[in-house]
Design an enzyme around this catalytic site. Structure first.
Site, PDB file in Angstrom:
ATOM      1  N   ASP A 153       1.187  -1.347   0.099  1.00 16.29           N
ATOM      2  CA  ASP A 153       0.302  -0.195   0.237  1.00 16.29           C
ATOM      3  C   ASP A 153       0.854   1.119   0.206  1.00 16.29           C
ATOM      4  OD1 ASP A 153      -2.386   2.192   0.498  1.00 16.29           O
ATOM      5  OD2 ASP A 153      -2.429   1.906   2.578  1.00 16.29           O
ATOM      6  N   ASP A 207      -2.250   5.997  -4.883  1.00 24.90           N
ATOM      7  CA  ASP A 207      -2.257   4.989  -3.949  1.00 24.90           C
ATOM      8  C   ASP A 207      -2.471   3.581  -4.072  1.00 24.90           C
ATOM      9  OD1 ASP A 207      -3.412   3.301  -2.177  1.00 24.90           O
ATOM     10  OD2 ASP A 207      -5.014   5.321  -0.854  1.00 24.90           O
TER      11      ASP A 207
END
Length: 375
Positions: free
Chosen positions: A142, A325
């Site tokens: 992530d 992201d």
């Protein structure tokens, strides 16, 4: 009806999360951080006004190709190839498909790539080795967070495989409580510890992470991965520790201080994470690089400036600051930007009060190209 979020994941493989931060002024642009803020012998060159990562990449690749051609010609002639001992300049970016064979032996550091599983075009996860002997944990890599969180069997709300500290000789319990929350209001809690953490051949000893004993996902609770590795910056790490990727870079363990994702769509196989490298078999042309912007001089996540969303190559929104992201499949933007984009989609309208747009399925064939323009 077809939801706009489904359209977004189909159009853009590497999704970006956009927040409504005002676009910085020209004076503020001078404060923006470099892509990799590590001090090394090439820092002076990268800080110069005329520095171009793309130009450097093309130059280095051209030099390597020329050298390989000369070596091949010498071998064909039957002469012996002699190699002079010298310190080669670091090649950035490091391209796994072109540079590795020619440069790996001349450079300190390494790289590793591994497959990622595309789960319903919503999440991409892969394997991470933790402990001695290694225990394989499935991880969501992530770029929107900075902590490494791994569940133990004590976590009844977590998904396996689970990490068992008692079987690892390299585990050390720091006995420090850990609590964190995410952008979707999910929460996780546990205790901080240190451990040997590896991805392929790349390994960090005494990496600080959290052994999770309680996890509460507010959405997507049926996700298949067990843990999460944050690839953002230390300034937003709830552990207050240096993230795994940055430890590798600080130790000089990487062939180049980059990581790259190849994300498939329509649930296809073949997604990949490359640490210390870029896989040139996954694209054509040359990579393009954009500087990060550090709000108030502090780099938190992978922010880059966008001149706006484009529709059929025409900019239709105001500029904004975008967060790249990898932990979400959604593309989020301020209401005014979304309205400007969907004004170009036949029949599009707000769907409820949650900010989503919907449009008739019959409009799909008429939708033009949606993109983003960065600088």
């Amino acid at each position: 009806m077809l939801y706009s979020t489904l359209l977004s994941t189909a159009l853009i493989a590497a999704s970006s999360l956009v927040h409504a931060t005002p676009v910085p002024t020209e004076e503020k642009l001078a404060e923006k951080a470099k892509v990799i803020p590590f001090v090394n012998k090439h820092a002076a060159a990268r800080n110069s006004e005329d520095y171009s990562p793309l130009a450097v990449s093309k130059r280095d690749l051209h030099r390597i190709q020329q050298r390989n051609e000369r070596i091949a010609a010498i071998k064909r002639s039957g002469e012996k190839v002699t190699r002079s001992k010298r310190k080669a300049a670091a090649l950035e970016p490091y391209d796994i498909g072109v540079v590795r064979r020619a440069a790996m032996k001349k450079r300190q550091g390494s790289s590793a790539s591994g497959p990622l599983v595309n789960w319903q075009d919503m999440l991409y996860y892969g394997d991470l080795s933790v402990g001695t002997p290694a225990q394989v944990i499935t991880i969501d890599f992530d770029t929107g967070s900075s902590d490494l969180i791994i569940p133990s069997a004590e976590c009844t709300t977590c998904v396996g495989p689970f990490y068992n500290p008692s079987t690892s000789t390299s585990f050390a319990n720091l006995t420090t409580p850990f609590n964190t929350s995410f952008g979707d209001d999910s929460t996780a809690s546990g205790v901080l510890a240190t451990e040997t953490v590896s991805f392929g051949s790349l390994s960090v000893a005494n990496q600080v992470f959290s052994v999770i004993s309680d996890l509460n996902w507010t959405v997507g609770s049926n996700r298949p991965n067990s843990g999460l590795m944050g690839l953002a910056f230390e300034s937003v790490a709830q552990t207050k520790a240096t993230p795994w990727f940055f430890n590798l870079a600080n130790q000089g363990a990487l062939a180049s201080n980059v990581f790259s994702f190849y994300l498939t769509h329509q649930r296809a196989d073949g997604s990949e994470l490359c640490i210390g490298c870029i896989d040139s078999t996954k694209y054509t042309g040359q990579p393009e690089y954009f500087p990060l912007y550090a709000a108030n001089g502090i780099q938190a996540v992978w922010d880059i400036i966008s001149d706006g969303v484009t529709y059929n190559n025409a900019v239709v929104t105001q500029p904004f600051l975008a967060v790249i992201d990898s932990g979400t499949s959604h593309i989020l933007m301020p209401p005014s930007h979304a309205a400007a984009l969907y004004a170009n989609i036949p029949g599009a309208q707000l769907y409820g009060d949650n900010g989503l747009y919907a449009f008739p399925c019959t409009s799909v064939a008429a939708i033009g190209q949606v993109g983003f323009r960065f600088r």
